[in-house]
Design a protein around this motif. Structure first.
Motif, PDB file in Angstrom:
ATOM      1  N   PRO A 148       0.837  -1.208   0.000  1.00 60.31           N
ATOM      2  CA  PRO A 148       0.000   0.000   0.000  1.00 60.31           C
ATOM      3  C   PRO A 148       0.870   1.256   0.000  1.00 60.31           C
ATOM      4  CG  PRO A 148      -0.718  -1.570   1.677  1.00 60.31           C
ATOM      5  CD  PRO A 148       0.584  -2.070   1.147  1.00 60.31           C
ATOM      6  N   GLY A 149       0.526   2.182  -0.882  1.00 60.75           N
ATOM      7  CA  GLY A 149       1.268   3.437  -0.961  1.00 60.75           C
ATOM      8  C   GLY A 149       2.633   3.307  -1.594  1.00 60.75           C
ATOM      9  N   ALA A 150       2.887   2.194  -2.286  1.00 58.95           N
ATOM     10  CA  ALA A 150       4.212   1.993  -2.875  1.00 58.95           C
ATOM     11  C   ALA A 150       4.460   2.949  -4.030  1.00 58.95           C
ATOM     12  CB  ALA A 150       4.360   0.546  -3.335  1.00 58.95           C
ATOM     13  N   GLY A 151       3.412   3.281  -4.793  1.00 56.55           N
ATOM     14  CA  GLY A 151       3.566   4.178  -5.926  1.00 56.55           C
ATOM     15  C   GLY A 151       2.821   5.475  -5.726  1.00 56.55           C
ATOM     16  N   ARG A 152       3.353   6.556  -6.255  1.00 56.13           N
ATOM     17  CA  ARG A 152       2.710   7.855  -6.128  1.00 56.13           C
ATOM     18  C   ARG A 152       1.744   8.123  -7.264  1.00 56.13           C
ATOM     19  NH1 ARG A 152       5.594  11.412  -2.779  1.00 56.13           N
ATOM     20  NH2 ARG A 152       4.995  13.194  -4.050  1.00 56.13           N
ATOM     21  N   LEU A 153       1.793   7.323  -8.332  1.00 52.80           N
ATOM     22  CA  LEU A 153       0.916   7.513  -9.478  1.00 52.80           C
ATOM     23  C   LEU A 153      -0.079   6.366  -9.546  1.00 52.80           C
ATOM     24  CD1 LEU A 153       0.218   9.046 -12.100  1.00 52.80           C
ATOM     25  CD2 LEU A 153       1.875   7.587 -13.267  1.00 52.80           C
ATOM     26  N   VAL A 154      -1.374   6.720  -9.699  1.00 54.09           N
ATOM     27  CA  VAL A 154      -2.441   5.737  -9.818  1.00 54.09           C
ATOM     28  C   VAL A 154      -3.201   6.028 -11.098  1.00 54.09           C
ATOM     29  CG1 VAL A 154      -4.533   4.797  -8.776  1.00 54.09           C
ATOM     30  CG2 VAL A 154      -2.660   5.550  -7.319  1.00 54.09           C
ATOM     31  N   VAL A 155      -3.404   5.017 -11.920  1.00 55.77           N
ATOM     32  CA  VAL A 155      -4.144   5.149 -13.171  1.00 55.77           C
ATOM     33  C   VAL A 155      -5.501   4.474 -12.997  1.00 55.77           C
ATOM     34  CG1 VAL A 155      -4.192   4.643 -15.639  1.00 55.77           C
ATOM     35  CG2 VAL A 155      -2.014   5.191 -14.508  1.00 55.77           C
ATOM     36  N   LEU A 156      -6.564   5.233 -13.260  1.00 56.33           N
ATOM     37  CA  LEU A 156      -7.923   4.724 -13.125  1.00 56.33           C
ATOM     38  C   LEU A 156      -8.548   4.535 -14.495  1.00 56.33           C
ATOM     39  CD1 LEU A 156      -9.528   6.780 -10.200  1.00 56.33           C
ATOM     40  CD2 LEU A 156      -8.605   4.466 -10.136  1.00 56.33           C
ATOM     41  N   GLU A 157      -9.306   3.465 -14.647  1.00 56.95           N
ATOM     42  CA  GLU A 157     -10.074   3.247 -15.867  1.00 56.95           C
ATOM     43  C   GLU A 157     -11.301   4.142 -15.825  1.00 56.95           C
ATOM     44  OE1 GLU A 157     -10.786   1.711 -19.560  1.00 56.95           O
ATOM     45  OE2 GLU A 157      -9.123   1.070 -18.272  1.00 56.95           O
TER      46      GLU A 157
END
Length: 311
Positions: A138-147
């Motif tokens: 959890p929280g490993a990446g700062r960028l999240v891509v949503l469909e």
């Protein structure tokens, strides 16, 4: 005992003249960062006038408070404030101003709590729409891509800030436009614009009858966007940033004749396409210094009787 009254009059004068002078000036849109500083100084001066007036009124009304406020002051300084000749309104003024201060703090706490609840709800929704992959922390990446079919991007503040981008935005934006969009959102995060918005919203909601606080809230929402636009345009160009704004908002009807909640977007695009000349560095420094003097005036006014006594 005239200093508390003078402070209240100075606060009222600052609350009336400050927004008018800033509204008439032609430089806030050219230098939004300096304008943000100027607005903060005006509001800080108003609040400081109230706080100092409350302190001196309480010192005049109650001897124990006077002993704490002037604990190490020479007798001549205490006599210069003429606290022994306090009017019967001193206690009432101190209580009313103290209640206003407590109410302001309560409104700020409420705004922060509400913002935290919104962030938790957004993070919960984010976890549902973009679940963690096996082995992903959890929280490993700062960028999240949503469909999502709607092009959008936003910065989710918090202990582990996340930058959320929809697939529609990735498909519509070119590489440099996407970089400009990300730079815009990072500009908000690095400048901690969320705290400016929280404080301005708390004051406006807590005192809806005070025009300076409503104007402060509206200008904060406008100026933080201009400042973030400038952050992105300095790195990736004004045309690229403007095209990114158009691509993101074209399907929302913001460029049509009917007013929308995002009516400020066309003005931001026009500003990027026809950039106003920046002020010279010396002029910016002068404006910053003059703005910093505004909250210093209540302090100087408070110290005048004591300095005269010592002199």
């Amino acid at each position: 005992m005239m200093v508390p009254v003078a402070l209240l009059l100075l606060g009222a004068l600052t609350a009336v003249l400050g927004p008018r002078l800033l509204a008439r000036a032609d430089w806030p849109d050219r230098e939004p960062v300096v304008a943000l500083w100027a607005w903060q100084c005006v509001v800080a001066a108003v609040l400081l006038c109230c706080a100092l007036s409350m302190t001196l009124s309480a010192a005049a009304a109650w001897a124990p408070v006077r002993g704490q406020v002037f604990a190490r002051a020479p007798r001549a300084v205490v006599d210069a404030y003429a606290l022994g000749t306090a009017s019967p309104w001193a206690a009432t003024t101190a209580v009313l101003l103290a209640c206003a201060g407590l109410w302001s703090a309560a409104m700020l706490v409420r705004e922060v709590v509400r913002s935290g609840a919104r962030r938790r709800a957004q993070r919960a929704e984010l976890l549902v729409r973009a679940p963690l992959l096996p082995g992903e922390e959890p929280g490993a990446g700062r960028l999240v891509v949503l469909e999502d079919r709607r092009p959008d991007a936003w910065w989710l503040a918090g202990a582990t800030p996340r930058l959320v981008v929809t697939t529609a935005a990735l498909n519509r934006l070119k590489e440099r436009q996407l970089d400009a969009l990300l730079a815009h959102e990072k500009g908000h995060a690095q400048a901690r614009h969320d705290w400016l918005l929280h404080c301005s919203a708390a004051l406006a909601d807590g005192f809806p009858q005070v025009p300076v606080f409503a104007a402060f809230r509206d200008e904060m929402h406008r100026l933080v966007e201009l400042a973030a636009d400038d952050t992105a345009s300095r790195r990736f160009g004004r045309l690229t940033t403007a095209l990114a704004l158009v691509e993101l908002n074209e399907e929302r009807g913001v460029f049509g004749p009917s007013p929308t909640p995002e009516a400020h977007v066309p003005r931001r695009v026009d500003r990027l396409l026809t950039p106003p000349d920046r002020l010279p560095a010396l002029h910016r420094l002068r404006l910053t210094a003059v703005a910093a003097l505004v909250p210093a005036l209540p302090v100087l006014l408070t110290l005048v009787p004591g300095l005269r006594a010592l002199g």
